[in-house]
Design a protein around this motif. Structure first.
Motif, PDB file in Angstrom:
ATOM      1  N   UNK A  96      -3.139   4.970   6.810  1.00  0.00           N
ATOM      2  CA  UNK A  96      -4.219   5.309   7.114  1.00  0.00           C
ATOM      3  C   UNK A  96      -5.171   6.423   5.800  1.00  0.00           C
ATOM      4  N   UNK A  97      -4.562   6.288   4.989  1.00  0.00           N
ATOM      5  CA  UNK A  97      -4.917   8.077   4.066  1.00  0.00           C
ATOM      6  C   UNK A  97      -4.704   7.179   2.924  1.00  0.00           C
ATOM      7  N   UNK A  98      -5.188   6.218   2.569  1.00  0.00           N
ATOM      8  CA  UNK A  98      -5.644   5.286   1.418  1.00  0.00           C
ATOM      9  C   UNK A  98      -3.777   5.447   0.573  1.00  0.00           C
ATOM     10  N   UNK A  99      -4.283   4.007  -0.378  1.00  0.00           N
ATOM     11  CA  UNK A  99      -2.638   3.652  -1.140  1.00  0.00           C
ATOM     12  C   UNK A  99      -2.026   5.229  -2.310  1.00  0.00           C
ATOM     13  N   UNK A 100      -0.850   4.629  -2.186  1.00  0.00           N
ATOM     14  CA  UNK A 100      -0.275   5.295  -3.268  1.00  0.00           C
ATOM     15  C   UNK A 100      -0.265   4.518  -4.731  1.00  0.00           C
ATOM     16  N   UNK A 101      -0.197   5.462  -5.915  1.00  0.00           N
ATOM     17  CA  UNK A 101      -0.416   4.266  -7.324  1.00  0.00           C
ATOM     18  C   UNK A 101       0.841   4.681  -7.540  1.00  0.00           C
ATOM     19  N   UNK A 102       1.409   3.560  -8.465  1.00  0.00           N
ATOM     20  CA  UNK A 102       2.554   3.685  -9.101  1.00  0.00           C
ATOM     21  C   UNK A 102       2.175   4.652 -10.151  1.00  0.00           C
ATOM     22  N   UNK A 103       3.290   5.507 -10.961  1.00  0.00           N
ATOM     23  CA  UNK A 103       2.764   6.897 -11.976  1.00  0.00           C
ATOM     24  C   UNK A 103       3.238   5.570 -12.821  1.00  0.00           C
ATOM     25  N   UNK A 104       3.940   4.967 -12.646  1.00  0.00           N
ATOM     26  CA  UNK A 104       4.389   4.001 -14.262  1.00  0.00           C
ATOM     27  C   UNK A 104       3.041   3.115 -14.702  1.00  0.00           C
ATOM     28  N   UNK A 105       2.121   2.877 -13.366  1.00  0.00           N
ATOM     29  CA  UNK A 105       1.098   2.193 -13.865  1.00  0.00           C
ATOM     30  C   UNK A 105       0.337   1.896 -12.590  1.00  0.00           C
ATOM     31  N   UNK A 106      -0.620   2.569 -12.514  1.00  0.00           N
ATOM     32  CA  UNK A 106      -1.658   2.717 -11.711  1.00  0.00           C
ATOM     33  C   UNK A 106      -2.549   1.823 -11.011  1.00  0.00           C
ATOM     34  N   UNK A 107      -2.592   0.589 -11.325  1.00  0.00           N
ATOM     35  CA  UNK A 107      -2.833  -0.388 -10.743  1.00  0.00           C
ATOM     36  C   UNK A 107      -1.902  -1.344 -10.179  1.00  0.00           C
ATOM     37  N   UNK A 108      -0.627  -1.122 -10.230  1.00  0.00           N
ATOM     38  CA  UNK A 108       0.387  -1.838  -8.934  1.00  0.00           C
ATOM     39  C   UNK A 108       0.637  -0.831  -7.861  1.00  0.00           C
ATOM     40  N   UNK A 109       1.435  -1.271  -6.866  1.00  0.00           N
ATOM     41  CA  UNK A 109       1.851  -0.419  -6.122  1.00  0.00           C
ATOM     42  C   UNK A 109       3.077   0.182  -6.401  1.00  0.00           C
ATOM     43  N   UNK A 110       3.526   1.640  -5.350  1.00  0.00           N
ATOM     44  CA  UNK A 110       4.860   2.107  -6.009  1.00  0.00           C
ATOM     45  C   UNK A 110       5.886   1.327  -4.771  1.00  0.00           C
ATOM     46  N   UNK A 111       5.527   0.414  -4.014  1.00  0.00           N
ATOM     47  CA  UNK A 111       6.657   0.079  -2.925  1.00  0.00           C
ATOM     48  C   UNK A 111       6.965   0.935  -1.984  1.00  0.00           C
ATOM     49  N   UNK A 112       7.168   0.609  -1.011  1.00  0.00           N
ATOM     50  CA  UNK A 112       7.123   1.714   0.376  1.00  0.00           C
ATOM     51  C   UNK A 112       8.428   0.868   1.413  1.00  0.00           C
ATOM     52  N   UNK A 113       8.454   1.783   2.271  1.00  0.00           N
ATOM     53  CA  UNK A 113       7.404   2.663   2.998  1.00  0.00           C
ATOM     54  C   UNK A 113       7.553   3.907   2.322  1.00  0.00           C
ATOM     55  N   UNK A 114       8.256   4.218   1.819  1.00  0.00           N
ATOM     56  CA  UNK A 114       8.836   6.083   1.406  1.00  0.00           C
ATOM     57  C   UNK A 114       8.430   6.001  -0.147  1.00  0.00           C
ATOM     58  N   UNK A 115       6.970   5.313  -0.221  1.00  0.00           N
ATOM     59  CA  UNK A 115       5.847   5.117  -1.916  1.00  0.00           C
ATOM     60  C   UNK A 115       5.463   6.560  -2.478  1.00  0.00           C
TER      61      UNK A 115
END
Length: 433
Positions: A96-115
């Motif tokens: 509910x607080x917005x998606x996390x971005x992947x530090x390797x490539x911020x256009x990508x998901x970091x995975x989840x749910x512990x992203x």
């Protein structure tokens, strides 16, 4: 020596929901080390939301046992990390607080749910973090962000203070940039807690060793089949080759129950979610309901307004699976499939010490790409079996495809975290040499 920790997270990745000012620390195995904590793990005096608006503003009056242990060993808890709402997701996009971005490539998901935990570690904001893993929620983001993540044996780490999603599947576990640090954090959190009735008194106290001569590594064909990117499979097979060069041998094994794993997992986890999420009713937690309405109307309104669509979807699926006339058709069959998967692993472990395969079938995909729930659920195909079987599993980085990290997953017998940690450590040191 007592001191303070200067922690100012760079929030460009939205890794944290809440950050904390840290108190002086002194002594202990983690003295002066910044640790991030997933936001479904209770922290006394610090807001704990589970990534949901229905718990916004909730401040637990007590610490989860794993947090008690962190504080006891001098760790500086610097923030609560972003997560898929109530752990329901594989991308951290359902928060509910917005998606996390992947530090390797911020256009990508970091995975989840512990992203958020994985991103905080990958970005160098903290050296260690706690996550929780119900069907891959530590290992998935560890693989996508290029860090190390361990799902312990079910019952080896206390779940007291972990806000429940699917109680028979989930475990708190450590994440870090190295296998050694994962082992170090595991040695702190794996302590017996009588408040968790599912716990076994099996403390972890182990220093990783790279001596894996004679280790028998099982290679299940099911982990390299349909849906696994061939480039990911090659990186993982290359990593297994490194482990062989270090003195291990490989043996083909089979987990035939894998074909039932995803269906069984989603029936069981949604059924348990239906029960566990029922407590969030606008009376005991979160924003207050409109008391002028009947309880049923108020309950319906607050959950419609404050729970996200993925949580509502899984609660409805679980409620249906448990409903009169359907529990035998779905839930009972899922439990039978779970038992078969557990037996398949037990059979395989008669011949091998560790089972190896990819953590995830692909590398991290773009944010917003997988809006279809089924495509997201398929992401758990290689991680959920370890949760169904209750066995330990670790993900360690093993190269990159198109510049994005790939994870090698190593699974072991129940309570044999030491063995899979040694295998992961040997691989990690072998590629550094």
């Amino acid at each position: 020596m007592a001191g303070t920790l200067d922690f100012s997270p760079d929030d460009r990745y939205n890794a944290f929901i809440t950050t904390c000012s840290t108190a002086p620390f002194s002594g202990g195995a983690l003295a002066g080390i910044a640790v991030a904590v997933k936001d479904n793990i209770s922290t006394a005096g610090i807001e704990t939301t589970c990534g949901s608006r229905i718990l916004e503003g909730y401040i637990p009056p007590y610490d989860a046992y794993v947090v008690e242990l962190l504080r006891r060993e001098g760790a500086a808890i610097v923030g609560k990390t972003n997560m898929d709402e109530f752990g329901m997701g594989s991308t951290t996009e359902t928060s509910a607080f917005g998606p996390t971005k992947n530090p390797v490539d911020p256009s990508r998901v970091p995975g989840g749910s512990s992203g958020g935990s994985a991103a905080a570690v990958a970005a160098g904001l903290v050296p260690m973090a706690l996550g929780s893993d119900t069907g891959g929620s530590i290992r998935c983001p560890a693989a996508f962000c290029g860090v190390v993540g361990l799902k312990p044996t079910y019952g080896r780490v206390s779940r007291y203070g972990l806000i429940a999603y699917a109680s028979s599947l989930e475990q708190v576990g450590p994440m870090a940039r190295t296998v050694e640090d994962v082992s170090r954090l595991m040695s702190v959190i794996a302590r017996y807690d009588p408040r968790d009735a599912t716990m076994f008194d099996r403390p972890y106290d182990h220093r990783p060793s790279a001596d894996i001569g004679g280790l028998r590594v099982g290679i299940p064909g099911e982990y390299f089949g349909e849906g696994v990117d061939p480039r990911v499979a090659k990186k993982v097979r290359d990593a297994i080759g490194v482990i062989e060069d270090l003195g291990a041998s490989t043996v083909p094994v089979s987990i035939p129950g894998m074909r039932y794993a995803l269906a069984a997992y989603y029936v069981i986890c949604t059924a348990e979610a239906s029960s566990n999420i029922a407590r969030f009713d606008g009376v005991r937690y979160g924003p207050a309901v409109d008391t002028r309405k009947s309880w049923h109307e108020a309950y319906q309104d607050i959950r419609q307004e404050k729970l996200g669509p993925e949580v509502r979807r899984r609660v409805m699926l679980g409620t249906f699976a448990l409903s009169a006339g359907y529990a035998g058709r779905y839930y009972a069959k899922a439990l039978g499939a779970r038992q078969k998967i557990r037996q398949d692993f037990e059979r395989a472990f008669r011949d091998v010490d560790v089972i190896a395969g990819p953590t995830m079938p692909t590398v991290a995909f773009p944010l917003g790409e997988r809006t279809d729930p089924v495509s997201m659920y398929l992401s758990d195909i290689l991680t959920a079996p370890a949760n169904l079987a209750g066995i330990p599993a670790i993900s360690v980085p093993c190269g990159r495809v198109d510049g994005l990290p790939v994870g090698l997953q190593l699974m072991g017998r129940q309570f044999e975290e030491e063995r899979i940690i040694d295998a992961a450590y040997a691989y990690e040191q072998g590629v550094k040499a």
